[in-house]
Design a protein around this motif. Sequence first.
Motif, PDB file in Angstrom:
ATOM      1  N   SER A   1      53.343  40.553  39.585  1.00 43.34           N
ATOM      2  CA  SER A   1      52.026  41.280  39.434  1.00 43.34           C
ATOM      3  C   SER A   1      50.905  40.523  40.474  1.00 43.34           C
ATOM      4  CB  SER A   1      51.232  41.247  38.192  1.00 43.34           C
ATOM      5  OG  SER A   1      51.860  42.026  37.250  1.00 43.34           O
ATOM      6  N   LEU A   2      50.271  41.185  41.154  1.00 44.27           N
ATOM      7  CA  LEU A   2      49.000  40.364  41.850  1.00 44.27           C
ATOM      8  C   LEU A   2      47.683  41.372  41.717  1.00 44.27           C
ATOM      9  CD1 LEU A   2      50.544  40.166  45.503  1.00 44.27           C
ATOM     10  CD2 LEU A   2      49.607  38.428  44.066  1.00 44.27           C
ATOM     11  N   LYS A   3      46.690  40.718  41.744  1.00 45.43           N
ATOM     12  CA  LYS A   3      45.400  41.503  41.774  1.00 45.43           C
ATOM     13  C   LYS A   3      44.632  41.247  43.059  1.00 45.43           C
ATOM     14  CE  LYS A   3      41.171  41.686  38.633  1.00 45.43           C
ATOM     15  NZ  LYS A   3      40.556  41.310  37.352  1.00 45.43           N
ATOM     16  N   LEU A   4      44.140  42.177  43.764  1.00 47.14           N
ATOM     17  CA  LEU A   4      43.577  42.061  45.069  1.00 47.14           C
ATOM     18  C   LEU A   4      41.919  42.275  44.556  1.00 47.14           C
ATOM     19  CD1 LEU A   4      45.722  44.205  47.344  1.00 47.14           C
ATOM     20  CD2 LEU A   4      45.807  42.083  46.601  1.00 47.14           C
ATOM     21  N   SER A   5      41.164  41.506  45.332  1.00 51.93           N
ATOM     22  CA  SER A   5      39.673  41.624  45.248  1.00 51.93           C
ATOM     23  C   SER A   5      39.131  42.128  46.789  1.00 51.93           C
ATOM     24  CB  SER A   5      38.888  40.135  44.837  1.00 51.93           C
ATOM     25  OG  SER A   5      39.522  39.918  43.568  1.00 51.93           O
ATOM     26  N   CYS A   6      38.035  42.918  46.436  1.00 52.70           N
ATOM     27  CA  CYS A   6      37.142  43.261  47.701  1.00 52.70           C
ATOM     28  C   CYS A   6      35.946  42.846  47.410  1.00 52.70           C
ATOM     29  CB  CYS A   6      37.460  44.651  47.667  1.00 52.70           C
ATOM     30  SG  CYS A   6      36.411  45.409  49.203  1.00 52.70           S
ATOM     31  N   ALA A   7      35.237  41.904  48.268  1.00 46.70           N
ATOM     32  CA  ALA A   7      33.638  41.637  48.340  1.00 46.70           C
ATOM     33  C   ALA A   7      33.019  42.519  48.924  1.00 46.70           C
ATOM     34  CB  ALA A   7      33.890  40.238  48.595  1.00 46.70           C
ATOM     35  N   VAL A   8      31.882  43.046  48.142  1.00 43.78           N
ATOM     36  CA  VAL A   8      30.934  44.070  48.926  1.00 43.78           C
ATOM     37  C   VAL A   8      29.590  43.318  49.314  1.00 43.78           C
ATOM     38  CG1 VAL A   8      29.958  46.201  48.976  1.00 43.78           C
ATOM     39  CG2 VAL A   8      32.112  46.017  47.978  1.00 43.78           C
ATOM     40  N   PRO A   9      29.140  43.208  50.576  1.00 46.72           N
ATOM     41  CA  PRO A   9      27.987  42.590  50.907  1.00 46.72           C
ATOM     42  C   PRO A   9      26.683  43.155  50.071  1.00 46.72           C
ATOM     43  CG  PRO A   9      29.082  42.998  52.868  1.00 46.72           C
ATOM     44  CD  PRO A   9      29.925  43.675  51.814  1.00 46.72           C
ATOM     45  N   ARG A  10      25.821  42.440  49.527  1.00 41.66           N
ATOM     46  CA  ARG A  10      24.830  42.998  48.743  1.00 41.66           C
ATOM     47  C   ARG A  10      23.893  43.580  49.563  1.00 41.66           C
ATOM     48  NH1 ARG A  10      25.022  41.418  43.694  1.00 41.66           N
ATOM     49  NH2 ARG A  10      26.308  39.706  43.058  1.00 41.66           N
ATOM     50  N   THR A  11      23.890  43.751  51.201  1.00 41.85           N
ATOM     51  CA  THR A  11      23.374  44.336  51.907  1.00 41.85           C
ATOM     52  C   THR A  11      23.504  45.586  51.896  1.00 41.85           C
ATOM     53  OG1 THR A  11      24.540  43.473  53.799  1.00 41.85           O
ATOM     54  CG2 THR A  11      22.627  42.272  53.147  1.00 41.85           C
ATOM     55  N   LEU A  12      24.803  45.773  51.670  1.00 44.82           N
ATOM     56  CA  LEU A  12      25.243  47.540  51.526  1.00 44.82           C
ATOM     57  C   LEU A  12      24.630  48.217  50.347  1.00 44.82           C
ATOM     58  CD1 LEU A  12      26.966  49.340  53.424  1.00 44.82           C
ATOM     59  CD2 LEU A  12      29.210  48.607  52.084  1.00 44.82           C
ATOM     60  N   SER A  13      24.099  49.283  50.529  1.00 45.47           N
ATOM     61  CA  SER A  13      23.493  49.920  49.545  1.00 45.47           C
ATOM     62  C   SER A  13      23.952  51.266  49.480  1.00 45.47           C
ATOM     63  CB  SER A  13      21.865  49.768  49.310  1.00 45.47           C
ATOM     64  OG  SER A  13      21.427  50.158  50.440  1.00 45.47           O
ATOM     65  N   GLY A  14      23.610  51.826  48.632  1.00 48.63           N
ATOM     66  CA  GLY A  14      24.138  53.568  48.484  1.00 48.63           C
ATOM     67  C   GLY A  14      25.511  53.701  48.355  1.00 48.63           C
ATOM     68  N   ILE A  15      26.140  52.977  48.159  1.00 41.53           N
ATOM     69  CA  ILE A  15      27.698  53.093  47.935  1.00 41.53           C
ATOM     70  C   ILE A  15      28.186  54.336  47.093  1.00 41.53           C
ATOM     71  CG2 ILE A  15      29.984  52.184  47.307  1.00 41.53           C
ATOM     72  CD1 ILE A  15      29.181  49.398  48.318  1.00 41.53           C
TER      73      ILE A  15
ATOM     74  N   SER B   1      39.364  48.750  39.658  1.00 41.86           N
ATOM     75  CA  SER B   1      38.259  48.812  38.880  1.00 41.86           C
ATOM     76  C   SER B   1      37.043  47.898  39.636  1.00 41.86           C
ATOM     77  CB  SER B   1      38.611  47.588  37.700  1.00 41.86           C
ATOM     78  OG  SER B   1      38.882  46.431  38.160  1.00 41.86           O
ATOM     79  N   LYS B   2      35.980  47.905  39.048  1.00 45.43           N
ATOM     80  CA  LYS B   2      34.803  47.471  39.729  1.00 45.43           C
ATOM     81  C   LYS B   2      33.950  46.557  38.807  1.00 45.43           C
ATOM     82  CE  LYS B   2      32.070  51.405  39.268  1.00 45.43           C
ATOM     83  NZ  LYS B   2      31.193  52.397  39.763  1.00 45.43           N
ATOM     84  N   ASN B   3      33.206  45.423  39.470  1.00 45.38           N
ATOM     85  CA  ASN B   3      32.385  44.800  38.710  1.00 45.38           C
ATOM     86  C   ASN B   3      31.219  44.842  39.584  1.00 45.38           C
ATOM     87  OD1 ASN B   3      30.667  42.603  37.869  1.00 45.38           O
ATOM     88  ND2 ASN B   3      32.254  41.401  37.102  1.00 45.38           N
ATOM     89  N   ARG B   4      30.001  45.678  38.905  1.00 43.13           N
ATOM     90  CA  ARG B   4      28.848  46.007  39.891  1.00 43.13           C
ATOM     91  C   ARG B   4      28.071  44.890  40.052  1.00 43.13           C
ATOM     92  NH1 ARG B   4      25.286  51.373  38.652  1.00 43.13           N
ATOM     93  NH2 ARG B   4      27.401  52.066  39.450  1.00 43.13           N
ATOM     94  N   ALA B   5      28.086  44.053  39.114  1.00 44.30           N
ATOM     95  CA  ALA B   5      27.306  42.834  39.048  1.00 44.30           C
ATOM     96  C   ALA B   5      27.503  41.755  39.860  1.00 44.30           C
ATOM     97  CB  ALA B   5      27.014  42.202  37.696  1.00 44.30           C
ATOM     98  N   ALA B   6      29.085  41.624  40.316  1.00 45.32           N
ATOM     99  CA  ALA B   6      29.540  40.737  41.149  1.00 45.32           C
ATOM    100  C   ALA B   6      29.857  41.463  42.498  1.00 45.32           C
ATOM    101  CB  ALA B   6      30.875  40.195  40.423  1.00 45.32           C
ATOM    102  N   ASN B   7      29.370  42.655  42.617  1.00 40.70           N
ATOM    103  CA  ASN B   7      29.743  43.515  43.822  1.00 40.70           C
ATOM    104  C   ASN B   7      31.167  43.309  44.345  1.00 40.70           C
ATOM    105  OD1 ASN B   7      27.043  44.257  44.284  1.00 40.70           O
ATOM    106  ND2 ASN B   7      26.884  44.229  46.456  1.00 40.70           N
ATOM    107  N   GLN B   8      32.151  43.495  43.476  1.00 39.40           N
ATOM    108  CA  GLN B   8      33.505  43.396  43.772  1.00 39.40           C
ATOM    109  C   GLN B   8      34.417  44.602  43.290  1.00 39.40           C
ATOM    110  OE1 GLN B   8      35.666  40.490  44.399  1.00 39.40           O
ATOM    111  NE2 GLN B   8      33.860  38.975  44.655  1.00 39.40           N
ATOM    112  N   VAL B   9      35.407  44.725  43.855  1.00 36.39           N
ATOM    113  CA  VAL B   9      36.156  45.920  43.572  1.00 36.39           C
ATOM    114  C   VAL B   9      37.611  45.336  43.473  1.00 36.39           C
ATOM    115  CG1 VAL B   9      37.401  48.348  43.970  1.00 36.39           C
ATOM    116  CG2 VAL B   9      34.841  47.830  44.328  1.00 36.39           C
ATOM    117  N   TYR B  10      38.343  45.763  42.526  1.00 38.17           N
ATOM    118  CA  TYR B  10      39.533  45.194  42.145  1.00 38.17           C
ATOM    119  C   TYR B  10      40.753  46.067  42.216  1.00 38.17           C
ATOM    120  CZ  TYR B  10      36.432  41.728  40.367  1.00 38.17           C
ATOM    121  OH  TYR B  10      35.127  40.993  40.206  1.00 38.17           O
ATOM    122  N   LEU B  11      42.099  45.583  42.537  1.00 33.74           N
ATOM    123  CA  LEU B  11      43.127  46.415  42.563  1.00 33.74           C
ATOM    124  C   LEU B  11      44.371  45.504  41.770  1.00 33.74           C
ATOM    125  CD1 LEU B  11      44.384  49.187  43.278  1.00 33.74           C
ATOM    126  CD2 LEU B  11      45.646  48.128  45.030  1.00 33.74           C
TER     127      LEU B  11
END
Length: 115
Positions: A17-31, A70-80
Amino acid sequence: QVQLEESGGGSVQAGESLKLSCAVPRTLSGIRAMHWHRQAPGKQRELVASITTSGITHYLDSIKGRFTISKNRAANQVYLQMNSLKREDTAVYSCSADHPWGTAWGQGTQVTVSA
């Protein structure tokens, strides 16, 4: 230009298994939605998984039951989360975010699965 940042790629054996993370800049809104894509050598990029702001998910048929977005809105992260990996899952995985002004992309992270 807003850019996302992927991490978590690597080389594993088939079945692992692997878990990928995607960090989203907090400056990006309206996603509106976030996506994971992959591109294997010599092949076109394909959409692997998507998740909307309301949590609705969509998966590529070949990875259903093995991958989870999945996503963690508080951390601005999306995972696979990728389980039971197969050799054919080898590719560069990248994330994207649909926002009111277009689509933001990351550079990608390599996933290599060996037998």
